[in-house]
Design an enzyme around this catalytic site. Structure first.
Site, PDB file in Angstrom:
ATOM      1  N   ILE A  62       0.894  -1.148   0.000  1.00  0.00           N
ATOM      2  CA  ILE A  62       0.000   0.000   0.000  1.00  0.00           C
ATOM      3  C   ILE A  62       0.939   1.206   0.000  1.00  0.00           C
ATOM      4  O   ILE A  62       1.892   1.267   0.777  1.00  0.00           O
ATOM      5  CB  ILE A  62      -0.945  -0.014   1.228  1.00  0.00           C
ATOM      6  CG1 ILE A  62      -1.816   1.251   1.279  1.00  0.00           C
ATOM      7  CG2 ILE A  62      -0.204  -0.176   2.542  1.00  0.00           C
ATOM      8  CD1 ILE A  62      -2.900   1.205   2.387  1.00  0.00           C
ATOM      9  N   SER A  63       0.682   2.164  -0.902  1.00  0.00           N
ATOM     10  CA  SER A  63       1.630   3.264  -1.097  1.00  0.00           C
ATOM     11  C   SER A  63       1.646   4.210   0.101  1.00  0.00           C
ATOM     12  O   SER A  63       0.689   4.283   0.884  1.00  0.00           O
ATOM     13  CB  SER A  63       1.267   4.046  -2.359  1.00  0.00           C
ATOM     14  OG  SER A  63       1.208   3.172  -3.462  1.00  0.00           O
ATOM     15  N   GLN A  64       2.750   4.965   0.205  1.00  0.00           N
ATOM     16  CA  GLN A  64       2.904   6.015   1.221  1.00  0.00           C
ATOM     17  C   GLN A  64       1.732   7.007   1.100  1.00  0.00           C
ATOM     18  O   GLN A  64       1.379   7.404  -0.019  1.00  0.00           O
ATOM     19  CB  GLN A  64       4.231   6.728   0.941  1.00  0.00           C
ATOM     20  CG  GLN A  64       4.577   7.853   1.856  1.00  0.00           C
ATOM     21  CD  GLN A  64       5.806   8.615   1.343  1.00  0.00           C
ATOM     22  OE1 GLN A  64       6.288   8.376   0.237  1.00  0.00           O
ATOM     23  NE2 GLN A  64       6.307   9.520   2.154  1.00  0.00           N
TER      24      GLN A  64
END
Ligand code: SAM
Length: 215
Positions: A62-64
């Site tokens: 899950i991206s920043q």
């Protein structure tokens, strides 16, 4: 506990996102609302609002939060829009978009990742997001054109079929470059032409498929 998460979310938006220059109020509001901790594995919930990506299994992430915010702002989503996302992952980016726009189609290559994303999205109660298993480098022509297309995995170049699926005036946001470092680019369609601008360096997991990297 829920109150602690809500407070962590407010701090995330103020310190990691607004303070770094993201100013689109729709994006900021959506990220204050979506319970990000419900999109990460249970044992990582306490880290959900940290300033970094997190693993979600199957070697995916899950991206920043900041990068989710930047990509969503680049996409300039409007309430009536229909958006295509390539790389569902946890479903979090789709949930953020789903708070802003009319409809989101999201394509994920790995069936088990897509199934978990569907469970995550159900847990937060979304009705306007459709998850499809497949090779997103081909886009999703049956529902095209889209007002925006967002690619959340690293592409060697923008997959050619995606250009054909952007509506006039629509935007296409993608990390493009090598397998390890990419430039985040935003294309805006003006008739038969595209205006391109570059945001800067990012690092995503690879986009694997016909118009992506080999698996
Ligand atoms: N947007 C996601 C989120 O909010 O959690 C994060 C996406 S994760 C960085 C990249 C995802 O792209 C992975 O789940 C990966 O399986 C998926 N992916 C890679 N190649 C793909 C392809 N050709 N089509 C669809 N999904 C792909």
């Amino acid at each position: 506990m829920e109150q602690d998460f809500a407070q962590a979310r407010r701090l995330m938006v103020e310190h990691q996102i607004r303070a770094r220059g993201v100013s689109n109020e729709r994006v900021l509001a959506a990220m204050r609302e979506v319970p990000r901790h419900l999109f990460v594995p249970e044992d990582l919930r306490s880290a959900a609002y940290g300033d970094h990506p997190l693993p979600i299994g199957e070697e995916q992430t899950i991206s920043q939060p900041y990068i989710v915010a930047v990509m969503t702002e680049l996409l300039s989503p409007e309430p009536g829009d229909r958006i295509l996302e390539i790389g569902t992952g946890s479903g979090y980016q789709a949930a953020v978009l789903g708070r802003i726009v009319r409809e989101v189609w999201s394509v994920e290559r790995i069936a088990s990742v897509a199934a978990q994303a569907e469970r995550n999205l159900e847990a937060v109660g979304t009705a306007n997001i459709h998850v499809v298993v497949g090779d997103g480098t081909l886009g999703l022509p049956e529902h095209a054109p889209y007002d925006g297309i967002i690619v959340t995995a690293a592409a060697p170049s923008v997959p050619e079929p995606l250009f054909d699926q952007v509506a006039d005036g629509g935007r296409l946001v993608a990390p493009v470059g090598s397998r390890h470092l990419q430039d985040l680019v935003c294309y805006t369609r003006r008739g038969g032409d595209f205006v391109v601008r570059s945001w800067g360096g990012v690092a995503f997991v690879p986009l694997i498929g016909t118009y992506g990297w080999e698996g």
